[in-house]
Enzyme design. Structure first.
Site: not given
Lengths: 430, 430
Positions: A130, A206
């Site tokens: 996460e 990302k």
């Protein structure tokens, strides 16, 4: 299970904060995980530094990371070293031995997410990360689990705090890029070598991770079209302002209308100020998601920092520990869709183009003809006379393929009446 | 497992959309769950309605909901009937028989969340309810899982779209409450009987669920201090505007500084326009979370509607189905902290008070003395002369207990020089 034994790889800002939270919130974490979490060892690069301030039992430190992850009594490995190696080898060793892994390593996941997930599947362990995207913002778990019944169409994210800080400064204070970068560096928002942030490498990693999860297809950093913010000028930002927009570095992941391909790109873009992402200031991150059933969602929060990153890591640690206590496993890597990655040229987008042109009759006609030739439809044209025979022409297009738009700009550059193409920026969020 | 067999209780707007998505996205859902999801039956109130448009196999409809949840071949029950009974009995029957349950029933969860979770634990089944709070916004799973390693200190939410639409209209158009409500009704944002929304009952149920998850303590609707927006006037909204704020109906869940008690309340409040929640317009929902490590997070999206709610339900269905395929269970109800619910009087908050006063010397001194008597410190006073001997005094306080503030207002009301207390509203988000 008496306790879940945790090995920590890396003891910098994030690692120290993880150790602190493990200790300070021990009772809460034990209640949530179903068993106490116990620090079994901390791998560091060198032992000769004074680490008294961390409060970690000195006997836990070791420089032998490979030995630590190979230990039989380690149930769970937290990797916050970063970079490809030795992180990758250490993670694989841990998984082979049956330990679950929690990592914040975006570079590694963007390079080899499929390989890591395959190994986790093979060895029957959990792999959570996460903290790798948008720091503290709970994002990957919602995308992977909460939206599992929906079809995600588009993800639009501000996932790099450094560049958002710089662009926000340029927008609010009117400063130029160099000046804003310098300020970001003096405040600790940008590193001495800002390349990874400013050139969009961090955001591209990302974006690759986000696209893979959103579209159930393997996407690597190399599949991401990447442009940084180094060429964004004060004039671009002012021009965006004039049309009620703001310049943001966006990570964009899109499913094609026929759902057969995925486009992933990172570049500066003009975004209308009415868009929820336009209100994301300073070093904050936010990710805007469009899904078929859910509609428009946004997740907002701090994108970096020791405590936020440590908090996100610990959320994963609790989940992995709870799975271990319950002898179960979290959701697996999911690449069943295996969609093609679309090259940038096929992407459908819009352009904002500023041209320095001669101020004489026929210029607009010549310019318009170039757009028409490439099948690019013009939404608005704004003309501003600069000198006695000099004008600036600002054209905003309707949607077209990036190839058609690039070819249009190339041809405009070759026109006699166009003195210079001053700037070209994509327009998103409408 | 060949397939996961799903019973659907309720076939209104949300139920129909769930059935549609189950059919239309069957391949995606099967890939994500690890087995096909098969509709085993749909319980409806009456069979004599034409449901051809739903596309559901007519043989699946039944009016015998109790019989449906008792069937041996049902693995998973989706409850979208709403209300306390018969929903509660049906859910309990399903769980006793070993079926996992996904529900969107906020009223039931706020009334008896602990009972439902206890039953799920006892029978070894999953209970998920992401759609019960803030519709499509992935919120409960992030709070429960992503933030499991953190300590949540405060949740501040706009969790009712109807009231947000009304207040947003009052703010942007300047309309009064009655007029804005009427418009909301004509657009379908408010029901003919708007009591549940306008009086804050809907938001209170959601606040109770949020507080329970955030603070690991049982909180029911009855523990929530509740005030609606029926008394909010155009003057209040204008007064908020004048000080750079906006009026929102907030659901606020707070942990006390010593972490021993929890305060949960729903009421209109003035919020500075710089706060991320201030930018939530129309019928959208958003929840702002403050956590020790993560810092400030916000989750934003549509709070209601057939498709968004159905999408949220299906996310839970995929998770519950995947757990079933993997013979595992998701996280359990967690009330280990069992904190005391703090009465409203102990809550520390700030007040914005408008007074109609005589315009003569000594009035401010008298008013200030009342605040001082109750130990309430004044942040700002604004005085506006209205007529030749009439003035309006607007006082904004620093933080104090709600008891002290209430007592202050009571005493102000008794002052000779105070003609009327025009309005009292809490101030949040600073």
């Amino acid at each position: 299970m008496a306790s879940v034994r945790v090995a920590l790889l890396g003891c910098g800002v994030v690692g120290t904060e993880i150790a602190r939270l493990l200790d300070e919130h021990a009772d809460d974490l034990a209640a949530r995980a179903g068993a106490p979490l116990e620090l079994a060892g901390v791998a560091v690069r060198r032992l000769d530094r004074d680490r008294t301030a961390t409060g970690i039992d000195p006997s836990l430190f070791t420089t032998d990371a490979a030995g630590l992850v190979s230990r039989d009594d380690v149930d769970l490995v937290i990797e916050v070293i970063g970079g490809i190696e030795p992180a990758r080898t250490l993670i694989h060793t841990a998984m082979e031995r049956g330990a679950s892994v929690v990592t914040a390593n975006k570079a590694l996941l963007a390079e080899d997410g499929v390989g890591l997930h395959t190994a986790a599947d093979k060895h029957g362990v959990d792999l959570y990360y996460e903290a790798a995207v948008a720091g503290a913002i709970p994002l990957l778990r919602p995308l992977r689990e909460s939206l599992a019944g929906d079809r995600i169409q588009r993800v639009l994210g501000i996932v790099n705090g450094t560049t958002n800080y710089i662009l926000d400064q340029m927008d609010s204070v009117g400063s130029g890029f160099a000046e804003a970068l310098e300020e970001a560096q003096s405040l600790g928002y940008a590193e001495a070598d800002p390349t990874a942030d400013v050139e969009g490498y961090d955001a591209a990693a990302k974006a690759a991770i986000l696209a893979g999860i959103a579209f159930h297809s393997p996407v690597g950093s190399g599949d991401v079209h990447r442009e940084g913010i180094g060429d964004v000028t004060a004039a671009d930002v002012a021009s965006a302002k004039a049309m009620g927009s703001v310049v943001k570095l966006l990570a964009i992941c899109e499913l094609s209308d026929d759902a057969t391909s995925v486009g992933v790109r990172v570049h500066p873009a003009m975004l209308p100020r009415t868009h929820p992402l336009a209100g994301v200031h300073g070093a904050y991150n936010a990710v805007f998601v469009e899904a078929e059933a859910a509609g428009q969602l946004m997740f907002y929060g701090p994108g970096a920092g020791g405590a936020p990153t440590a908090g996100a890591v610990l959320g994963d640690v609790v989940t992995a520990a709870r799975n271990r206590v319950g002898a179960s496993l979290g959701p697996r890597g999911s690449w069943y869709a295996d969609r093609r990655t679309r090259p940038m040229g096929e992407t459908v987008t819009r352009y904002h183009i500023s041209l320095d042109v001669d101020d004489r009759p026929g210029v607009l006609a010549a310019v318009a003809a170039v757009f028409a030739e490439h099948g690019v439809s013009i939404e608005t044209v704004r003309q501003r006379v600069e000198g006695h025979d000099d004008a600036e022409l600002v054209v905003v297009t309707h949607s077209a393929t990036d190839d058609a738009l690039t070819a249009t700009v190339d041809d405009l550059d070759g026109l006699d009446t166009v003195r210079a193409v001053l700037s070209v920026m994509r327009v998103e969020g409408e």
